[in-house]
Motif scaffolding. Structure first.
Motif, short mmCIF file in Angstrom:
data_model
loop_
_atom_site.label_atom_id
_atom_site.label_comp_id
_atom_site.label_asym_id
_atom_site.label_seq_id
_atom_site.Cartn_x
_atom_site.Cartn_y
_atom_site.Cartn_z
N VAL A 16 22.37 5.57 2.96
CA VAL A 16 22.23 6.06 1.59
C VAL A 16 21.41 4.87 0.96
CG1 VAL A 16 23.55 6.35 -0.35
CG2 VAL A 16 24.32 6.96 1.71
N ASP A 17 21.53 3.64 1.31
CA ASP A 17 21.09 2.50 0.59
C ASP A 17 19.56 2.23 0.72
OD1 ASP A 17 20.91 -0.08 -0.53
OD2 ASP A 17 21.46 -1.25 1.19
N GLU A 18 19.01 2.38 1.88
CA GLU A 18 17.74 2.14 2.49
C GLU A 18 16.68 3.23 1.44
OE1 GLU A 18 16.92 1.74 6.44
OE2 GLU A 18 17.97 -0.04 6.45
N PRO A 19 17.07 4.34 1.66
CA PRO A 19 16.08 5.39 0.76
C PRO A 19 16.08 5.17 -0.60
CG PRO A 19 17.66 6.60 1.84
CD PRO A 19 17.74 5.37 2.46
N LEU A 20 17.30 4.94 -1.18
CA LEU A 20 17.84 4.68 -2.49
C LEU A 20 16.79 3.43 -3.01
CD1 LEU A 20 18.97 6.30 -4.89
CD2 LEU A 20 21.03 4.76 -4.34
N SER A 21 17.26 2.45 -2.29
CA SER A 21 16.69 1.18 -2.73
C SER A 21 14.86 1.36 -2.71
CB SER A 21 16.96 0.04 -2.00
OG SER A 21 18.57 -0.26 -1.90
N ARG A 22 14.65 1.99 -1.54
CA ARG A 22 12.94 1.96 -1.47
C ARG A 22 12.49 2.70 -2.71
NH1 ARG A 22 9.18 -0.24 1.62
NH2 ARG A 22 7.39 0.62 0.39
N PHE A 23 13.15 3.73 -3.15
CA PHE A 23 12.61 4.65 -4.27
C PHE A 23 12.88 3.70 -5.53
CE2 PHE A 23 13.93 7.85 -7.89
CZ PHE A 23 12.85 8.39 -7.68
N MET A 24 13.89 2.99 -5.68
CA MET A 24 14.01 2.49 -6.89
C MET A 24 13.15 1.20 -7.03
SD MET A 24 16.38 3.38 -9.15
CE MET A 24 17.61 4.64 -8.99
N ASP A 25 12.66 0.56 -5.70
CA ASP A 25 11.52 -0.62 -5.66
C ASP A 25 10.21 0.01 -5.96
OD1 ASP A 25 13.32 -2.69 -4.83
OD2 ASP A 25 12.71 -2.61 -2.95
N LEU B 126 3.53 5.92 -2.91
CA LEU B 126 4.50 6.58 -3.51
C LEU B 126 4.50 6.52 -5.07
CD1 LEU B 126 7.55 5.01 -1.25
CD2 LEU B 126 6.52 7.37 -1.20
N VAL B 127 3.79 5.48 -5.63
CA VAL B 127 3.75 5.57 -7.22
C VAL B 127 2.81 6.59 -7.38
CG1 VAL B 127 2.54 4.23 -8.98
CG2 VAL B 127 4.39 3.11 -7.42
N SER B 128 1.91 6.63 -6.54
CA SER B 128 0.77 7.87 -7.02
C SER B 128 1.38 9.14 -7.07
CB SER B 128 -0.43 7.49 -6.00
OG SER B 128 -0.07 8.27 -4.86
N VAL B 129 2.14 9.35 -5.93
CA VAL B 129 2.94 10.83 -5.85
C VAL B 129 3.87 10.78 -7.01
CG1 VAL B 129 4.82 12.02 -4.61
CG2 VAL B 129 2.95 10.62 -3.45
N THR B 130 4.61 10.04 -7.34
CA THR B 130 5.38 9.92 -8.78
C THR B 130 4.60 10.10 -10.05
OG1 THR B 130 6.71 8.17 -7.73
CG2 THR B 130 7.39 8.57 -9.85
N ILE B 131 3.68 9.51 -9.99
CA ILE B 131 2.69 9.76 -11.44
C ILE B 131 2.12 10.99 -11.50
CG2 ILE B 131 0.49 9.22 -12.51
CD1 ILE B 131 1.62 6.21 -11.91
N PHE B 132 1.82 11.54 -10.13
CA PHE B 132 1.12 12.98 -10.14
C PHE B 132 2.28 14.01 -10.56
CE2 PHE B 132 -0.34 16.94 -7.89
CZ PHE B 132 -1.42 17.04 -8.34
N LEU C 37 9.79 2.58 -8.25
CA LEU C 37 9.89 2.97 -9.97
C LEU C 37 9.73 1.28 -10.35
CD1 LEU C 37 12.54 5.60 -10.21
CD2 LEU C 37 10.06 5.79 -10.27
N ILE C 38 10.25 0.51 -9.78
CA ILE C 38 9.99 -0.90 -10.51
C ILE C 38 8.76 -1.46 -10.47
CG2 ILE C 38 10.61 -3.34 -9.88
CD1 ILE C 38 13.31 -2.90 -9.98
N SER C 39 7.81 -0.92 -9.42
CA SER C 39 6.40 -1.37 -9.34
C SER C 39 5.72 -0.60 -10.55
CB SER C 39 5.87 -1.21 -8.03
OG SER C 39 5.88 0.07 -7.54
N LEU D 288 0.83 -1.34 0.10
CA LEU D 288 0.02 0.01 0.17
C LEU D 288 0.88 1.26 -0.08
CD1 LEU D 288 -3.20 -0.50 2.35
CD2 LEU D 288 -3.03 0.01 -0.06
N LEU D 289 1.83 1.19 0.70
CA LEU D 289 2.94 2.43 0.79
C LEU D 289 3.54 2.71 -0.32
CD1 LEU D 289 4.32 4.34 2.69
CD2 LEU D 289 6.07 2.76 2.82
N THR D 290 4.07 1.37 -1.16
CA THR D 290 4.48 1.53 -2.56
C THR D 290 3.60 2.18 -3.53
OG1 THR D 290 5.68 -0.35 -2.00
CG2 THR D 290 5.69 0.37 -4.28
N LEU D 291 2.42 1.71 -3.32
CA LEU D 291 1.26 2.30 -4.16
C LEU D 291 1.25 3.83 -4.05
CD1 LEU D 291 -0.51 1.32 -6.60
CD2 LEU D 291 -2.44 0.84 -4.75
#
Lengths: 326, 607, 274
Positions: C107-116, A30-36, C118-120, A25-28
């Motif tokens: 460095v690793d955690e925020p960066l990896s979280r961000f990339m994860d 964040l995705v919504s923020v990115t897309i927006f 984007l991958i979704s 859910l959290l990822t989703l």
């Protein structure tokens, strides 16, 4: 003792599952923020787009105010997100009707196409993947390796073109355009979608089969497999009873990844065959820069991806005795 | 009929195929025979072909290998003539296999019971219920805890020693006539090994099965075997009755193996009489571990508790403990890789910054780390010359020809030919790699090197040569050493002082002479008593590994003796209630050690 | 050069086929337009959707232009754009991965979280959103393709780098007092090269498919420029009759991507059983 440990194991599995769900859910979000944010980067804005080049500055400002575009970005984001969650993601600019209605028309078609393709692709891919793993290094394995390796790299429009050449032009069995309407029977519907399904299957089967083979082979090299052979277990039983329980998680993961491709990958197939699905709707949204529609479509695809991954993760949790039985 | 051997191997050849597609023999000319109920040991170093031969007795060759010639007869079955189906009929039925690492040979996704009864099920020998009853009987005979319920568990819930015994139960469920044991105790700690060996001897061998026992350890084999076959590079070097091989070996190679297995006790070099300055390295009250530090000052996963030690200039301290005791963590704390939760590390009396940050290049230079496994300690992307030149450039700014000359000197120092300088790491043997590993530390011109299990990944003979080299270097260069090992005989042979670690606490410390004379801390006693001696009958005579006396539930004091659950000398009402004191243990002329135990000199003597 | 030849000879049959295809397409991308029999935009055939003939080896397109000439020129766009984008994606992803591996959890955690995150966003969907926002000029297309595939490269490179950062030789280098930059470049990076090369090949294939897909949808390379995907789109009206003008560019893309895939798969060190 055993009962108690399996009970606490269930609890641990439940906790993990809940955690994975929350993380999705959290990822989703964040995705919504990115897309927006990306959608806001559009040069010019919707008001300008709607009124065209000849509009005066006052006209644009008035429309901007009317559309709420002069509010700060975070307010608009909150507004949009609230709309998404409550099932009203705004007004489609081009169709001039609510985005929800446009999508409701297309989404069932997309889901049906994906489901039918999965129905065809999953059993075939599993058979190819497991079969070539068992024949590792043999002639069948090498031939299948080359075949799947090539299939994953072939563009969908080539597969589609060849399929049209064979089934429409030469054999005249199938129509080259997929006509779909609400009052069709299965007998009318299936020939229309046969080629889209075939085209999608080719790529999905190849991907899924390769990942399945890799997952099975990864297990085949473990000492417990040699031990099973040295206990006198027959080869088929080695695969079914010993390897599969350990390979199930990576295989489900492979299937989820491949099926997620069905959603986005359908873009080209839907366009070629004129299939009225969500992906071709999204392409139209891009062409006409219909941002509300585009954002909603993108969110649906991402949510579907995350759902598939969540299913794979939960399967992995349930299949792993380390997590199931502590 | 009765003098016909039960198992007979003649002219066995196993071949493998190299990447270029050529076949070459990996073992050849193998002949041996055993009578029913005899135990034959296949002994040799890695690459000797001992496991390959053992597997052929199940008609099995690993992927890439082929049984290419000879005959393998077990009872009335000629294995080389059987097809896959017929072999599967024999395997797990008349011929059973006990694998080297039970932890990976059990399927992680299935319960123990499922796997233990599986051979009986596939060969349709008995009902599931009967098989489970038999399995529980075997669990009991093998002295496994909770024999009635242990079968419901998964492999990850059990220890290595338990799994190894469960694997024996799996092998014996079908009452096989031949059992193949492939290095069954190699992956275990020495104190666990003795328990497993006892269980095997009592259950596997005394049921009258014929057995092939594969091992690299002559002393272990001495306890189990009637006959010994010594292998080297795929060929038999010597074969004969166990007593003859152990006491009157005829072959040079066998003698080398025997010599390497008994490390020579080296004299302690005389120390230079320096004024009583601070010791070279001192650790004060160090507690360390992983995870966040809690309110009690302990990290979430504490590994070391309250460690104190000193190393003099040119001195050698041996740190001994079993896997998981935290012995490698001490080296990581000193090197700065793991900042301690509390306590201090002092170099020449000056406190070092706890982590890597803030240490000066000079401080880094004086302490060098040598890891156990040279395969992973040397960067495979670099050549020998690059690896040795880096510390020279980094610490001394040495470049060009000067660096080249120094690298050549270093190679000479570790007795490697100069021609290796441009060689990649992949092209070296295990022993050569470990020498380069050592030379890289020496290149920094350090005052102390921390050696973490530097010989345990090597074959005995190669390891002995490395120890020899280290002793020489120490004599010539006067570098202090911290020698971390699981092997008490090695540590006793080369170290001045010894520290025994159990579960992160120091249980006994003292000069090495104190470790030659009883009394000892109960754990030290178990450790010393568990090292197999190279004579038949030792296993029966050793008192090590006796069951601990029953005691009441332990209190909740955090500093209770950590050895309590396994201690044969524990006292109910004392050890499980009160934390043990640290006190001296007088050993007369042998000196004194300090132990962490309630017992004193008198009460420990009878052990 | 001799060593390279020896290595090529050691490849299995499929790898040799792949190598030949890759070299062929590289050559076409470099020299193709010089070899074109007709000017790219010229209407030279008498008929549209002509079949194969001596004058037009691959027939004519929907406007009567020479398909071979257009293909030779389109290949340069496809190969050039994809190679540049793949290089950019791999370099960025790997640089970030190395930073994460030696930079510690902060460095690793925020960066990896961000990339994860984007991958979704499925790659085609992500690039569609980017095209909608930014448009599709050639530099933007290159950038969009690169951004879309950075997260995938990052994930693989980070997994490799984090594993390598745990290796004893890296611990030894840290305990020697080496800086993070030295560790990343000298100790970790050289051991990632082989898998990274394979990943570069894969990214190249993905990007070729993505860009020609976008062009096929009319969202990629815009006229008068045309890559291979654009050629398929232009001639889509010939689909019903199975025209060579649509088949030829599609087959061209397939031989390029399959060739790269066959070559990567045959490279030594890719676990393929045994």
């Amino acid at each position: 003792m055993a009962g108690a440990s399996s009970q606490s194991g269930m609890k641990a599995a439940l906790t993990l599952t809940t955690q994975r769900f929350a993380s999705s859910l959290l990822t989703l979000l964040l995705v919504s923020v990115t897309i927006f944010v990306i959608a806001q980067l559009l040069p010019g804005d919707a008001a300008q787009e709607a009124l065209g080049q000849s509009a005066t500055a006052e006209q644009i400002a008035a429309l901007r105010h009317e559309m709420g575009l002069d509010r700060p970005a975070y307010v608009r984001y909150a507004d949009w997100l609230g709309g998404m969650v409550s099932g009203n993601p705004g007004q489609s600019m081009v169709a001039n009707m609510p985005v929800a209605e446009v999508i409701a028309e297309r989404l069932p078609n997309s889901l049906l196409l994906a489901a039918l393709t999965a129905l065809v692709a999953v059993p075939v891919a599993l058979a190819i993947g497991i079969g070539s793993a068992m024949n590792r290094g043999g002639r069948i394995d090498r031939a299948l390796n080359i075949a799947t390796l090539s299939m994953v790299a072939v563009p969908e429009f080539l597969v589609a073109t060849i399929a049209v050449l064979i089934f429409s032009v030469k054999l005249r069995w199938l129509p080259s355009i997929a006509l779909v309407s609400d009052d069709m029977t299965w007998g009318e519907y299936l020939p229309g979608v046969a080629m889209p399904i075939l085209t999608l299957s080719v790529v999905v089967i190849a991907q899924m089969a390769r990942m399945t083979r890799a997952a099975v082979i990864d297990q085949m090299d473990r000492p417990y497999v040699e031990m099973a052979v040295l206990k006198g277990v027959a080869p088929v039983q080695v695969v079914l009873k010993h390897i599969m329980p350990n390979a199930i998680a990576p295989i489900v993961n492979a299937m989820a990844l491949s099926l997620s491709y069905l959603l986005g990958g359908a873009v080209i197939v839907e366009t070629i065959f004129n299939y009225p699905g969500l992906a071709s709707l999204m392409v139209n949204a891009v062409t006409s820069r219909d941002m509300p529609l585009l954002q909603a479509c993108a969110m649906i695809f991402c949510a579907a991806y995350l759902l598939l991954m969540l299913i794979a993760d939960v399967t992995a949790i349930l299949a792993n005795p380390r997590l199931r039985a502590q | 009929m009765s003098d016909r051997p039960h198992v007979e191997v003649q002219g066995l050849v196993v071949t493998a195929r190299n990447p270029a597609g050529e076949t070459f023999p990996i073992v050849s000319g193998i002949d041996f025979a055993l009578k029913r109920g005899e135990v034959l040991a296949l002994i040799g170093e890695s690459g000797s072909g001992k496991t390959t031969i053992a597997l052929t007795l199940l008609g099995h060759a690993r992927p890439g290998a082929t049984i290419a010639g000879g005959s393998i007869r077990v009872g009335d079955a000629e294995l080389t003539k059987l097809d896959r189906g017929a072999l599967a009929q024999l395997r797990g039925n008349r011929i059973a296999y006990i694998a080297q690492s039970a932890a990976s040979a059990f399927n992680p996704s299935r319960t123990i019971m499922d796997q233990v009864v599986e051979p009986a099920m596939i060969h349709r020998l008995m009902s599931r219920a009967a098989a489970e009853r038999k399995a529980v009987d075997l669990f009991r005979a093998l002295a496994l805890p909770f024999p009635d319920t242990i079968g419901a568990r998964y492999p990850h819930q059990l220890s290595g020693g338990q799994l190894q015994r469960l694997m024996a139960a799996m092998a014996l469920i079908t009452d096989p006539e031949l059992v193949i044991l492939d290095e069954p105790t190699t992956a275990l700690d020495v104190t666990t090994q003795i328990e497993v060996l006892r269980a095997f001897k009592a259950v596997v061998l005394e049921r009258g099965a014929t057995a092939i026992y594969v091992s690299h350890d002559l002393a272990v084999v001495a306890q189990m075997a009637d006959q010994i076959v010594v292998l080297n590079h795929g060929r038999i070097r010597e074969a004969g009755a166990a007593a003859q091989i152990l006491h009157a070996p005829a072959d040079d190679y066998t003698r080398t193996l025997m010599a390497a297995a008994r490390p020579a006790i080296r004299p302690i070099p005389a120390k230079a009489d320096l004024p009583a300055a601070a010791p070279l390295l001192e650790i004060r009250n160090v507690t360390a571990g992983y995870g966040k530090i809690g309110k009690d000052g302990l990290p979430r996963v504490p590994v070391l508790r309250d460690i104190n030690l000193t190393i003099e200039r040119g001195g050698t301290l041996g740190v001994i403990g079993e896997s998981g005791s935290g012995k490698s963590t001490i080296a990581r704390v000193i090197a700065g890789l793991l900042p301690p939760a509390s306590g201090q590390v002092l170099l020449d009396g000056e406190p070092l910054p706890p982590g890597l940050d803030g240490r000066s290049r000079e401080q880094f230079r004086r302490i060098q780390l040598v890891f156990q496994n040279a395969d992973t300690a040397l960067n495979p992307a670099h050549s020998v010359g690059q690896i040795l030149a880096r510390p020279l450039a980094f610490y001394a700014g040495l470049k060009g020809n000067a660096a080249h000359l120094r690298v050549l000197e270093l190679l000479d120092l570790i007795r490697l030919p100069a021609s290796l300088i441009d060689r990649n790491i992949g092209g070296l043997s295990g022993g050569q790699k470990q020498r380069v590993n050592l030379a890289r530390a020496l290149a920094a011109d350090p005052q102390i090197i921390l050696c973490d299990e530097v010989t345990s990944a090597l074959d005995t003979v190669v390891g002995a040569a490395i120890l020899e080299l280290m002793a020489e270097l120490r004599r010539e260069l006067g570098i202090a050493t911290m020698f971390i090992s699981h092997d008490i005989s090695t540590v006793r042979a080369i170290c001045d002082d010894i520290l025994v670690l159990y579960s992160g606490t120091m249980v006994e410390t003292g000069p090495r002479s104190a470790f030659a004379t009883a009394p000892f801390h109960p754990y030290t006693d178990l450790l010393i008593g568990s090292v197999p001696e190279m004579r038949a009958g030792w296993l029966e005579e050793s008192h090590a590994g006796a069951a601990p006396p029953p005691i009441g539930a332990a209190g909740d004091h955090p500093d209770l003796c950590r050895f309590l659950p396994r201690c044969a000398a524990r006292v109910d009402g004392l050890c499980n209630i009160t934390p043990p004191p640290r006190h001296g243990l007088d050993k007369g002329s042998a000196g004194a050690s300090r132990i962490l135990c309630h017992h004193g000199d008198e009460s420990l003597i009878p052990l | 050069m001799g060593a390279a030849f020896k290595r090529a000879k050691a490849l299995p049959m499929s790898g040799k086929v792949g190598l030949v295809l890759v070299i062929f397409w590289l050559a076409v991308a470099l020299f193709g337009p010089m070899l074109a029999p007709y000017p790219v935009g010229a209407f030279v055939a008498y008929d549209v959707f002509d079949g194969q003939s001596a004058a037009h080896w691959l027939g004519s397109d929907y406007l009567g232009r020479d398909v071979l000439s257009r293909l030779l020129s389109g290949a340069r766009y496809t190969v050039g754009l994809a190679a540049a984008a793949a290089l950019l994606a791999s370099a960025t992803g790997t640089a970030l991965a190395l930073t994460a591996a030696v930079g510690g959890a902060k460095v690793d955690e925020p960066l990896s979280r961000f990339m994860d995150m984007l991958i979704s966003i499925p790659s085609k969907i992500f690039s569609l959103v980017l095209v909608a926002a930014f448009g599709s000029s050639l530099p933007l297309l290159l950038l969009i393709a690169a951004i879309t595939y950075v997260p995938g490269n990052y994930r693989i490179a980070r997994a490799l780098a984090v594993n390598l950062a745990q290796m004893d030789y890296v611990q030894v280098a840290r305990a020697r007092g080496e800086g993070r930059f030295h560790i990343a470049i000298t100790e970790i990076l050289p051991n990632m090269i082989h898998p990274l090369l394979a990943d570069f090949g894969l990214r190249f294939v993905f990007i070729v498919l993505l860009l020609s897909g976008l062009s096929f949808l009319g969202l990629g390379v815009q006229p008068p420029d045309a890559d291979l995907g654009s050629l398929v789109r232009e001639n889509i009206s010939g689909l019903g009759e199975g025209a060579l003008a649509i088949l030829a560019p599609a087959v061209a893309i397939a031989t390029l991507t399959v060739g790269v895939n066959l070559l990567i798969d045959a490279l030594p060190g890719r676990g393929k059983g045994r």
